[in-house]
Design a protein around this motif. Structure first.
Motif, short mmCIF file in Angstrom:
data_model
loop_
_atom_site.label_atom_id
_atom_site.label_comp_id
_atom_site.label_asym_id
_atom_site.label_seq_id
_atom_site.Cartn_x
_atom_site.Cartn_y
_atom_site.Cartn_z
N ASP A 19 -18.56 -6.70 -9.00
CA ASP A 19 -19.12 -6.01 -7.84
C ASP A 19 -18.75 -6.71 -6.54
N THR A 20 -18.59 -8.03 -6.56
CA THR A 20 -18.23 -8.74 -5.34
C THR A 20 -16.78 -8.47 -4.91
N ASP A 21 -15.94 -8.02 -5.83
CA ASP A 21 -14.56 -7.67 -5.47
C ASP A 21 -14.51 -6.49 -4.51
N TYR A 22 -15.48 -5.61 -4.59
CA TYR A 22 -15.53 -4.42 -3.74
C TYR A 22 -15.99 -4.75 -2.32
N GLU A 23 -16.72 -5.82 -2.14
CA GLU A 23 -17.35 -6.13 -0.86
C GLU A 23 -16.35 -6.30 0.28
N ALA B 26 -5.02 -12.37 -6.72
CA ALA B 26 -5.73 -11.72 -5.61
C ALA B 26 -5.14 -10.36 -5.26
N LEU B 27 -3.82 -10.22 -5.35
CA LEU B 27 -3.21 -8.93 -5.04
C LEU B 27 -3.54 -7.88 -6.10
N ILE B 28 -3.59 -8.30 -7.35
CA ILE B 28 -3.98 -7.36 -8.42
C ILE B 28 -5.40 -6.87 -8.17
N ILE B 29 -6.30 -7.78 -7.80
CA ILE B 29 -7.68 -7.40 -7.51
C ILE B 29 -7.72 -6.41 -6.34
N GLN B 30 -7.03 -6.76 -5.26
CA GLN B 30 -7.05 -5.91 -4.07
C GLN B 30 -6.54 -4.51 -4.37
N TYR B 31 -5.39 -4.42 -5.01
CA TYR B 31 -4.81 -3.11 -5.26
C TYR B 31 -5.58 -2.33 -6.33
N MET B 32 -6.18 -3.03 -7.27
CA MET B 32 -6.98 -2.34 -8.28
C MET B 32 -8.24 -1.76 -7.64
N VAL B 33 -8.84 -2.49 -6.71
CA VAL B 33 -10.01 -1.97 -5.98
C VAL B 33 -9.60 -0.76 -5.15
N ASP B 34 -8.44 -0.84 -4.47
CA ASP B 34 -7.97 0.30 -3.68
C ASP B 34 -7.80 1.55 -4.55
N ILE B 35 -7.19 1.38 -5.70
CA ILE B 35 -6.96 2.52 -6.60
C ILE B 35 -8.29 3.05 -7.15
#
Length: 143
Positions: A6-10, A63-72
């Motif tokens: 959940d903190t990845d979305y913040e 970190a990029l995988i997290i960012q782009y996965m959240v975007d998708i």
């Protein structure tokens, strides 16, 4: 265990907005995350070990995988709630994520990800074989 927390979305969306989008149903969020992961794996599978990439937890995740996965995932959540009213920012970020994944798949970008082991290691004569196609030049036999 899910890859995202959940903190990845913040970083990208306020919690109250996310709760509105998922309609307080955690299974909707989980399904969007699974869809985002499957979409990313389809681009990364050819060059990288996706099982290792998405099995890592905590601070060891890319970190990029997290960012782009959240975007998708956020894009899919918006599409689920109101497909015709997706915010422009989400469309831009989703397209940026897809463009990055396409560049990684083509080898134009080399992120710090575990590469897929060579399937032909130890097996001489298998794996990466080059096949050339073509023909001889055309000759005319007319006099």
């Amino acid at each position: 265990m899910p890859f995202l927390t959940d903190t990845d979305y913040e970083v990208q969306i306020r919690n109250w907005i996310k709760q509105i989008i998922i309609q307080r149903k955690e299974d909707v969020q989980h399904q969007a995350e699974l869809a985002a992961q499957a979409e990313m794996e389809s681009y990364l599978r050819q060059r990288y070990d996706v099982a290792k990439i998405f099995s890592v937890t905590g601070a060891d995740r890319n970190a990029l995988i997290i960012q782009y996965m959240v975007d998708i995932a956020i894009y899919h959540l918006h599409a689920n709630s109101s497909g015709d009213l997706i915010p422009e920012l989400r469309i831009i970020r989703y397209n940026a994520a897809k463009d990055w994944l396409k560049a990684v798949a083509k080898g134009e970008i080399s992120p710090d990800l575990p590469e897929k082991p060579d399937e032909g290691e130890g097996n001489e004569g298998t794996g990466n074989q080059v096949i050339e196609f073509g023909s001889n030049p055309k000759y005319s036999e007319r006099y």
